[in-house]
Motif scaffolding. Structure first.
Motif, PDB file in Angstrom:
ATOM      1  N   LEU A  49       0.851  -1.186   0.000  1.00 31.65           N
ATOM      2  CA  LEU A  49       0.000   0.000   0.000  1.00 31.65           C
ATOM      3  C   LEU A  49       0.887   1.235   0.000  1.00 31.65           C
ATOM      4  O   LEU A  49       1.838   1.317   0.784  1.00 31.65           O
ATOM      5  CB  LEU A  49      -0.904   0.027   1.237  1.00 31.65           C
ATOM      6  N   LEU A  50       0.571   2.181  -0.877  1.00 24.54           N
ATOM      7  CA  LEU A  50       1.359   3.417  -0.975  1.00 24.54           C
ATOM      8  C   LEU A  50       0.489   4.615  -0.616  1.00 24.54           C
ATOM      9  O   LEU A  50      -0.747   4.569  -0.722  1.00 24.54           O
ATOM     10  CB  LEU A  50       1.930   3.567  -2.384  1.00 24.54           C
ATOM     11  N   THR A  51       1.146   5.665  -0.189  1.00 25.15           N
ATOM     12  CA  THR A  51       0.421   6.856   0.260  1.00 25.15           C
ATOM     13  C   THR A  51       0.193   7.834  -0.879  1.00 25.15           C
ATOM     14  O   THR A  51       0.969   7.933  -1.822  1.00 25.15           O
ATOM     15  CB  THR A  51       1.196   7.570   1.373  1.00 25.15           C
ATOM     16  N   ASP A  52      -0.931   8.539  -0.773  1.00 29.63           N
ATOM     17  CA  ASP A  52      -1.182   9.712  -1.598  1.00 29.63           C
ATOM     18  C   ASP A  52      -1.997  10.687  -0.749  1.00 29.63           C
ATOM     19  O   ASP A  52      -2.134  10.495   0.470  1.00 29.63           O
ATOM     20  CB  ASP A  52      -1.881   9.352  -2.919  1.00 29.63           C
ATOM     21  N   ALA A  53      -2.543  11.712  -1.355  1.00 32.91           N
ATOM     22  CA  ALA A  53      -3.244  12.748  -0.600  1.00 32.91           C
ATOM     23  C   ALA A  53      -4.490  12.218   0.103  1.00 32.91           C
ATOM     24  O   ALA A  53      -4.928  12.774   1.117  1.00 32.91           O
ATOM     25  CB  ALA A  53      -3.630  13.901  -1.526  1.00 32.91           C
ATOM     26  N   GLN A  54      -5.088  11.131  -0.393  1.00 27.70           N
ATOM     27  CA  GLN A  54      -6.318  10.584   0.188  1.00 27.70           C
ATOM     28  C   GLN A  54      -6.070   9.482   1.229  1.00 27.70           C
ATOM     29  O   GLN A  54      -7.001   9.030   1.878  1.00 27.70           O
ATOM     30  CB  GLN A  54      -7.234  10.020  -0.909  1.00 27.70           C
ATOM     31  N   ARG A  62      -8.555   0.889  -1.315  1.00 25.32           N
ATOM     32  CA  ARG A  62      -8.062   2.088  -0.638  1.00 25.32           C
ATOM     33  C   ARG A  62      -8.347   1.985   0.850  1.00 25.32           C
ATOM     34  O   ARG A  62      -9.328   1.374   1.269  1.00 25.32           O
ATOM     35  CB  ARG A  62      -8.727   3.361  -1.175  1.00 25.32           C
ATOM     36  N   LEU A  63      -7.486   2.599   1.652  1.00 26.21           N
ATOM     37  CA  LEU A  63      -7.694   2.685   3.090  1.00 26.21           C
ATOM     38  C   LEU A  63      -7.431   4.104   3.554  1.00 26.21           C
ATOM     39  O   LEU A  63      -6.444   4.726   3.132  1.00 26.21           O
ATOM     40  CB  LEU A  63      -6.742   1.734   3.841  1.00 26.21           C
ATOM     41  N   ALA A  64      -8.308   4.600   4.398  1.00 29.91           N
ATOM     42  CA  ALA A  64      -8.020   5.864   5.076  1.00 29.91           C
ATOM     43  C   ALA A  64      -6.956   5.611   6.136  1.00 29.91           C
ATOM     44  O   ALA A  64      -6.831   4.489   6.662  1.00 29.91           O
ATOM     45  CB  ALA A  64      -9.287   6.421   5.715  1.00 29.91           C
ATOM     46  N   LEU A  65      -6.190   6.635   6.464  1.00 32.75           N
ATOM     47  CA  LEU A  65      -5.124   6.460   7.442  1.00 32.75           C
ATOM     48  C   LEU A  65      -5.666   6.108   8.826  1.00 32.75           C
ATOM     49  O   LEU A  65      -4.960   5.523   9.645  1.00 32.75           O
ATOM     50  CB  LEU A  65      -4.257   7.718   7.520  1.00 32.75           C
ATOM     51  N   ASP A  66      -6.931   6.458   9.092  1.00 32.30           N
ATOM     52  CA  ASP A  66      -7.510   6.123  10.390  1.00 32.30           C
ATOM     53  C   ASP A  66      -8.314   4.824  10.349  1.00 32.30           C
ATOM     54  O   ASP A  66      -9.047   4.508  11.299  1.00 32.30           O
ATOM     55  CB  ASP A  66      -8.396   7.263  10.893  1.00 32.30           C
ATOM     56  N   ALA A  67      -8.186   4.032   9.275  1.00 33.32           N
ATOM     57  CA  ALA A  67      -8.926   2.775   9.156  1.00 33.32           C
ATOM     58  C   ALA A  67      -8.435   1.779  10.211  1.00 33.32           C
ATOM     59  O   ALA A  67      -7.278   1.807  10.635  1.00 33.32           O
ATOM     60  CB  ALA A  67      -8.757   2.185   7.757  1.00 33.32           C
ATOM     61  N   GLY A  68      -9.322   0.894  10.621  1.00 30.92           N
ATOM     62  CA  GLY A  68      -9.000  -0.085  11.651  1.00 30.92           C
ATOM     63  C   GLY A  68      -8.321  -1.313  11.096  1.00 30.92           C
ATOM     64  O   GLY A  68      -8.754  -2.444  11.385  1.00 30.92           O
ATOM     65  N   LEU A 103       7.118   1.881   5.150  1.00 27.29           N
ATOM     66  CA  LEU A 103       8.246   2.197   4.282  1.00 27.29           C
ATOM     67  C   LEU A 103       8.885   3.515   4.722  1.00 27.29           C
ATOM     68  O   LEU A 103       8.295   4.312   5.447  1.00 27.29           O
ATOM     69  CB  LEU A 103       7.780   2.300   2.826  1.00 27.29           C
ATOM     70  N   LEU A 104      10.094   3.709   4.269  1.00 28.96           N
ATOM     71  CA  LEU A 104      10.816   4.921   4.633  1.00 28.96           C
ATOM     72  C   LEU A 104      10.110   6.163   4.093  1.00 28.96           C
ATOM     73  O   LEU A 104       9.444   6.116   3.050  1.00 28.96           O
ATOM     74  CB  LEU A 104      12.247   4.862   4.072  1.00 28.96           C
ATOM     75  N   ALA A 105      10.280   7.262   4.816  1.00 28.52           N
ATOM     76  CA  ALA A 105       9.782   8.578   4.393  1.00 28.52           C
ATOM     77  C   ALA A 105       8.273   8.594   4.198  1.00 28.52           C
ATOM     78  O   ALA A 105       7.762   9.398   3.415  1.00 28.52           O
ATOM     79  CB  ALA A 105      10.497   9.028   3.113  1.00 28.52           C
ATOM     80  N   GLY A 106       7.559   7.692   4.884  1.00 29.73           N
ATOM     81  CA  GLY A 106       6.109   7.710   4.793  1.00 29.73           C
ATOM     82  C   GLY A 106       5.552   7.348   3.443  1.00 29.73           C
ATOM     83  O   GLY A 106       4.445   7.765   3.084  1.00 29.73           O
ATOM     84  N   ARG A 107       6.273   6.543   2.656  1.00 22.92           N
ATOM     85  CA  ARG A 107       5.827   6.212   1.299  1.00 22.92           C
ATOM     86  C   ARG A 107       4.689   5.205   1.278  1.00 22.92           C
ATOM     87  O   ARG A 107       3.964   5.118   0.301  1.00 22.92           O
ATOM     88  CB  ARG A 107       7.001   5.671   0.479  1.00 22.92           C
TER      89      ARG A 107
END
Length: 578
Positions: free
Chosen positions: A209-214, A234-240, A286-290
């Motif tokens: 899973l990789l990060t983006d603005a959503q 997709r998962l929200a950052l606050d997902a359980g 992953l490093l740097a919040g990727r």
């Protein structure tokens, strides 16, 4: 976690519901010494007992080599961690209702705990008689001696398997450094990541899973898409979910079994794991919040410290691969990615000017293992003042593996410098050499490792050379000295000749040049002559601002095909360090 550790030890021992010659030998010895009709090496799994060592048991149990827990006295030995000695099992409240009495004719029973090196009770070595029996002290002593020998055999098997796994882990890291570095895009990266693991510890499922603005988005492999992946892409950052928690808290999150999953995470997470047949996982950010990579197993599993460290290292390779593929997508070269992600930002040092140059190999778009490094060290006990550590080195080889090994060797050199109380460059190189003797990191390396200490109105240089091209030192009057003291290169030979620290003063106006062989090697020319040419350039242009000096030193290198990469670090003493 104790039961998980016990079950993991059973898996490491490699014994199950099949005859094992060594375990059968222990069963025969018990039967002969105690004169009993039945003897067993019984190991307790989570839902059955298995009998890798057995003599005298009737069918169908003799062929099956297992019984349900309803037929197990061994489970009481495991639960209590104590011997179970019964003259007549029909009279004891713990065993009188057990089906082992009518079905196995287990009337008299003596079972002692079999343990691993960590004290987990794996099962029992037991003697069974079909008639009531008063066990004598001599018989129980013989059984105790055989139990100790059987436990030692189990421990040896566990240790052997751990050694094999450590060897496999080293191979996994090497495969990861190469395989993931060759990923062409994120889809290919996911595919390579899933195909990376082999053997009994192989994860059942790997998710990236990789990060983006959503929040987090799932990287899918079109050749291996699970319905649950498309249902929750997709998962929200606050997902359980464990993966979202690892991303939020920027730490590794372990789910050892389904009970922990159900207790700590959302019903959606439980449903996804259930749909994929998963029971445990390890999520590593992953490093740097990727993003985050998650390894999942179809059984309860708590990775041991070594396995967790290896998976964390693989996550580091994944992180590098994600960064590289994103650079490629933006039409950035592999060399630019290497320079951006693996080379040091130079610190600001009062009294010193520093500049660095890295030029990638251009011949067939190769990458290499050259590096430079500069970082502060804590104050030395003798001076109470911080020192600056410098290094320039070259991993033998010109490929992606050399570049990844470079990062590991550079990190080991940093750690070795920090660990040595006097911050000796020679001691740090010795420590790395010992590490290379143990870790399969390739054929070797060369390096200059140095320390700069403030010394009144000047600086004091302490350095050690491990088979590397010599540093060049330009004095304030323009004369250049070749600091040609050197020792053997880093070959993983801890019993080689001793390394030595060397000292030299750096008055104000001095310029120190550290470099890799790509700066001075020319096909068809003697390297000493090329070093002499570089010294002449330093003597003539050493008074220029350092960025201009680097331009002069590297003149022409950018315009021709380079077979080797180039790393250069230049330092000028502007004033004393105090």
């Amino acid at each position: 976690m104790g039961e998980l550790g016990r079950l993991e030890a059973l898996r490491l021992a490699g014994l199950s519901a099949a005859a094992d010659p060594g375990m059968d030998r222990f069963a025969r010895l018990v039967s002969r010494l105690l004169r009993v009709p039945v003897s067993m090496v019984s190991l307790l799994e989570d839902d059955r007992q298995v009998l890798p060592g057995l003599i005298g048991l009737a069918e169908p149990w003799a062929t099956r080599r297992e019984t349900p827990l309803s037929h197990s006295f061994c489970q009481h030995v495991v639960a209590d961690g104590l011997p179970l000695i019964l003259d007549d099992t029909r009279l004891h409240p713990l065993t009188c209702a057990s089906l082992a009495v009518p079905d196995l004719k287990a009337v008299a029973y003596a079972g002692l705990p079999l343990t691993d090196a960590d004290g987990h009770v794996l099962g029992s070595l037991c003697a069974i008689d079909h008639e009531p029996r008063a066990w004598t002290a001599d018989e129980l002593q013989d059984l105790d001696d055989l139990t100790a020998a059987c436990s030692a055999e189990l421990r040896m098997r566990v240790a052997t398997e751990l050694i094999r796994r450590d060897r496999d882990h080293a191979g996994l890291l090497l495969r990861a450094s190469v395989e993931l570095a060759h990923a062409g895009d994120l889809t290919d990266l996911t595919r390579r990541l899933r195909n990376l693991f082999r053997g009994p510890a192989e994860p059942s499922f790997v998710s990236l899973l990789l990060t983006d603005a959503q929040g987090l988005w799932r990287v899918l492999d079109p050749d291996d898409v699970r319905p649950a992946e498309t249902a929750i892409d997709r998962l929200a950052l606050d997902a359980g979910f464990p993966s979202a928690r690892a991303m939020r808290e920027r730490r590794t999150v372990m789910v050892p079994d389904h009970g922990v999953l159900a207790a700590r995470y959302s019903p959606e997470a439980v449903a996804e794991y259930d749909s994929l047949g998963l029971r445990s996982s390890l999520s590593v950010p992953l490093l740097a919040g990727r993003g985050v990579v998650t390894w999942c197993w179809s059984r309860p599993h708590a990775p041991a410290l070594t396995e967790e460290a290896v998976l964390t290292a693989v996550a580091g390779y994944v992180s590098q691969a994600v960064e590289r593929t994103r650079f490629v997508a933006n039409r950035l070269s592999t060399a630019e990615q290497l320079q951006a992600s693996m080379l040091t930002d130079l610190p600001t040092v009062p009294g010193l000017d520093m500049a660095a140059l890295y030029l990638p190999a251009t011949d067939q778009d190769m990458v290499g293992g050259d590096w430079y490094d500069a970082y502060w060290l804590p104050p030395l006990p003798a001076t109470k003042r911080p020192a600056l550590m410098l290094s320039v080195g070259d991993i033998i080889g010109h490929d992606v593996q050399a570049a990844t090994v470079m990062g590991q060797v550079r990190s080991m050199l940093r750690q070795a410098s920090l660990d040595h109380s006097a911050h000796s460059p020679a001691a740090a190189l010795d420590a790395v050499d010992r590490a290379l003797d143990v870790l399969p990191l390739g054929p070797g390396a060369t390096a200059i490792h140095a320390r700069l200490d403030p010394d009144g109105r000047q600086w004091r240089l302490t350095w050690c050379n491990a088979g590397h091209p010599p540093p060049l030192l330009r004095a304030p009057d323009g004369r250049v000295t070749v600091l040609d003291e050197h020792d053997l290169l880093l070959l993983g030979a801890p019993n080689g000749p001793a390394r030595h620290d060397h000292l030299h003063d750096l008055p104000c106006g001095s310029v120190l040049l550290l470099y890799t062989d790509g700066l001075v090697e020319r096909r068809g020319r003697d390297i000493d002559a090329c070093i002499g040419d570089t010294a002449a350039v330093l003597a003539e242009h050493g008074g220029k601002p350092l960025p201009l000096l680097l331009d002069v030193l590297s003149h022409g290198l950018r315009d021709v095909s380079q077979r080797d990469d180039v790393a250069v670090l230049v330092i000028r003493a502007v004033r004393g360090g105090g």
